[in-house]
Scaffold this motif. Structure first.
Motif, mmCIF file in Angstrom:
data_model
loop_
_atom_site.group_PDB
_atom_site.id
_atom_site.type_symbol
_atom_site.label_atom_id
_atom_site.label_comp_id
_atom_site.label_asym_id
_atom_site.label_seq_id
_atom_site.Cartn_x
_atom_site.Cartn_y
_atom_site.Cartn_z
ATOM 1 N N LEU A 19 0.848 -1.188 0.000
ATOM 2 C CA LEU A 19 0.000 0.000 0.000
ATOM 3 C C LEU A 19 0.883 1.237 0.000
ATOM 4 N N TYR A 20 0.535 2.165 -0.870
ATOM 5 C CA TYR A 20 1.279 3.418 -1.012
ATOM 6 C C TYR A 20 0.408 4.508 -0.400
ATOM 7 N N ILE A 21 0.848 5.029 0.744
ATOM 8 C CA ILE A 21 0.099 6.099 1.414
ATOM 9 C C ILE A 21 0.690 7.423 0.948
ATOM 10 N N HIS A 22 -0.116 8.213 0.275
ATOM 11 C CA HIS A 22 0.361 9.423 -0.406
ATOM 12 C C HIS A 22 0.656 10.580 0.552
ATOM 13 N N ASP A 23 1.475 11.498 0.046
ATOM 14 C CA ASP A 23 1.626 12.836 0.655
ATOM 15 C C ASP A 23 2.134 12.799 2.093
ATOM 16 N N THR A 24 3.136 11.960 2.340
ATOM 17 C CA THR A 24 3.696 11.883 3.694
ATOM 18 C C THR A 24 5.058 12.575 3.776
ATOM 19 N N GLY A 25 5.402 13.358 2.744
ATOM 20 C CA GLY A 25 6.739 13.947 2.687
ATOM 21 C C GLY A 25 6.996 15.053 3.704
ATOM 22 N N ALA A 26 5.928 15.665 4.209
ATOM 23 C CA ALA A 26 6.077 16.720 5.221
ATOM 24 C C ALA A 26 5.227 16.352 6.431
ATOM 25 N N HIS A 27 5.760 16.595 7.618
ATOM 26 C CA HIS A 27 5.037 16.282 8.855
ATOM 27 C C HIS A 27 4.611 14.806 8.878
ATOM 28 N N GLY A 28 5.430 13.944 8.298
ATOM 29 C CA GLY A 28 5.165 12.507 8.258
ATOM 30 C C GLY A 28 6.111 11.798 9.221
ATOM 31 N N HIS A 29 7.252 11.328 8.666
ATOM 32 C CA HIS A 29 8.249 10.663 9.511
ATOM 33 C C HIS A 29 8.631 11.541 10.707
ATOM 34 N N SER A 30 8.675 12.862 10.467
ATOM 35 C CA SER A 30 9.163 13.775 11.517
ATOM 36 C C SER A 30 8.252 13.817 12.737
ATOM 37 N N MET A 31 6.991 13.482 12.583
ATOM 38 C CA MET A 31 6.088 13.478 13.742
ATOM 39 C C MET A 31 6.020 12.086 14.376
ATOM 40 N N GLY A 32 6.916 11.207 13.948
ATOM 41 C CA GLY A 32 6.907 9.840 14.453
ATOM 42 C C GLY A 32 7.205 9.758 15.940
ATOM 43 N N TYR A 33 6.827 8.650 16.529
ATOM 44 C CA TYR A 33 7.022 8.466 17.965
ATOM 45 C C TYR A 33 7.144 6.972 18.254
#
Ligand code: PLP
Length: 419
Positions: free
Chosen positions: A362-376
């Protein structure tokens, strides 16, 4: 408009053989294209510069690409400043737009020669005692009330913790001038993820008018106006993306109408975009690992909200493409879920999708900003790798996935050893 992944199924499977899912992947060609479109839209302003909002995608490899495209870095913390420095940003290539700012952060920003954006009047004292008042200082404005465009209320600055009142701006400029500041900036961020070409032009008119008033009241030299972030992206296929060329032209018109007649035609326009620059150029790739048929139909995937919190936190929509089934009929309705012990850990609810089989990517779109960086790390989940799809088609690991050793690294407890 149909949303198309920047990866084919075949390419994604090839990558997933080397780097296990889930992973975030970024598209270098797309990032460069957007950076160039923004530059071109504001090329009428000789001093224009985009300061990329580092918090959106704090990865040095991404920052380096943006630096090559002429961008600066917008930081809001000590560690973001360190990151910008490591990439080679220095002096006025760095904007320090923070709030509730620790004194040490000001000292670091000053040491790097960064442009300092003050969120509050009382921070003048903090800044002065931390490192002295620099020659150039920017102040952040909060007009209060509701911020609307036409009849539509976009946001409520009166409830936002950011920025100074109009009266405080005048006081701040006067006090800063007494303390030695010679050049000034003006900044405001009044609405987030806007999907109207009118946001920047409306904000620009407000800031341009205030800048003319401030110049007249205080005699201060205003060197730049920072329109900050807030230009949104079309997360949903039904949404119309912003037209950056048009936005640039409309800000230009406001500039000609308000600043030029006031003798302020030398003001530089700055932006601090995060989402607009990177959002569409990143995706989270995850594998369908489970299916569950109870009161609803569930597809379990190997990513969870720890990899992308926006749906859980804001109810945000992220489009999903089942790779290899791009044109298959959307004849199933699923909740696509992660494995957290939290019922909001859902990437999609009641989403019409093609039939999903275990093992599908599955390809979840539009995660390039505020994606990985908000990870926890809730539930002991580990944050995924970040990959870069380079312009030549090769794939580079730009941040490895976390391991249990990373998770336990801040503990010192006999028996915990992860070599
Ligand atoms: C978050 C932030 C940005 C970037 O916002 P986007 O919505 O990603 O464009 C810019 N400036 C400041 C001060 C911010 O806090």
């Amino acid at each position: 408009m149909k949303k198309r992944p920047f990866l084919t199924e075949q390419k994604a499977r090839e990558i997933a053989r080397r780097y296990p899912t889930p992973f975030h992947i970024y598209d270098e060609a797309g990032i460069r294209k957007t950076a160039r479109a923004l530059r071109s839209a504001f090329s009428w302003n000789p001093g224009f510069r985009e300061y990329f909002a580092v918090k959106a995608t704090p990865n040095p490899f991404i920052l380096r690409i943006l630096k090559e495209e002429g961008c600066g870095a917008d930081c809001s913390s000590d560690t973001e400043l360190m990151l910008a420095k490591a990439v080679g940003f220095e002096g006025d290539e760095v904007m320090f737009s923070s709030n509730n700012t620790p004194a040490e952060d000001f000292a670091r920003a000053q040491e790097m020669g960064a442009l300092i954006n003050l969120d509050d009047y009382t921070l003048i004292e903090t800044l002065e005692s931390a490192c002295g008042v620099p020659q150039t200082v920017c102040c952040r404005f909060n007009p209060g009330g509701n911020f609307s465009i036409g009849n539509e209320i976009m946001d409520q600055p009166k409830d936002a913790k950011y920025g100074m009142t109009r009266a405080q701006l005048t006081q701040a400029y006067r006090l800063l001038m007494q303390k030695g500041a010679r050049h000034f900036g003006l900044h405001a961020f009044l609405a987030s993820n806007t999907l109207t070409n009118a946001y920047y032009p409306t904000l620009a008119r407000i800031l341009f008018k205030v800048a003319v008033e401030l110049q007249r009241e205080t005699g201060a030299h205003i060197g730049f106006i920072n329109l900050s972030g807030g230009i949104g992206i079309a997360y949903r296929p039904s949404e119309q993306p912003n037209d950056i060329e048009r936005i640039g032209e409309d800000v230009h018109r406001a500039f000609e109408e308000i600043l030029v007649p006031a003798g302020m035609g030398d003001v530089a326009i700055y932006t601090e975009l995060g989402r607009f620059m990177l959002g569409p150029h990143g995706a989270l790739v995850t594998r369908a690992s489970h299916e569950k048929h109870t009161y609803k139909e569930y597809i379990g995937v190997d990513a969870c909200a720890c990899n992308l919190i926006r749906p859980a936190m804001y109810g945000a929509y992220h489009h999903i493409t089942v790779l290899g089934k791009e044109d298959a009929p959307l004849d199933h309705v699923y909740d696509v879920v992660g494995s957290l012990c939290e019922n909001n850990d859902k990437f999609a609810i009641d989403r019409r999708l093609p039939r999903i089989d275990r093992g599908d990517l599955l390809y979840i779109h539009d995660t390039g900003a505020h994606g990985h960086s908000m990870g926890y790390n809730y539930n002991g989940k580990l944050r995924s790798a970040e990959l870069l799809l380079c312009e030549d088609g090769s794939v580079k690991l730009i941040r490895r996935a976390e391991t249990p050793a990373d998770y336990f690294a801040t503990l010192d407890f006999t028996g915990l050893r992860f070599e």
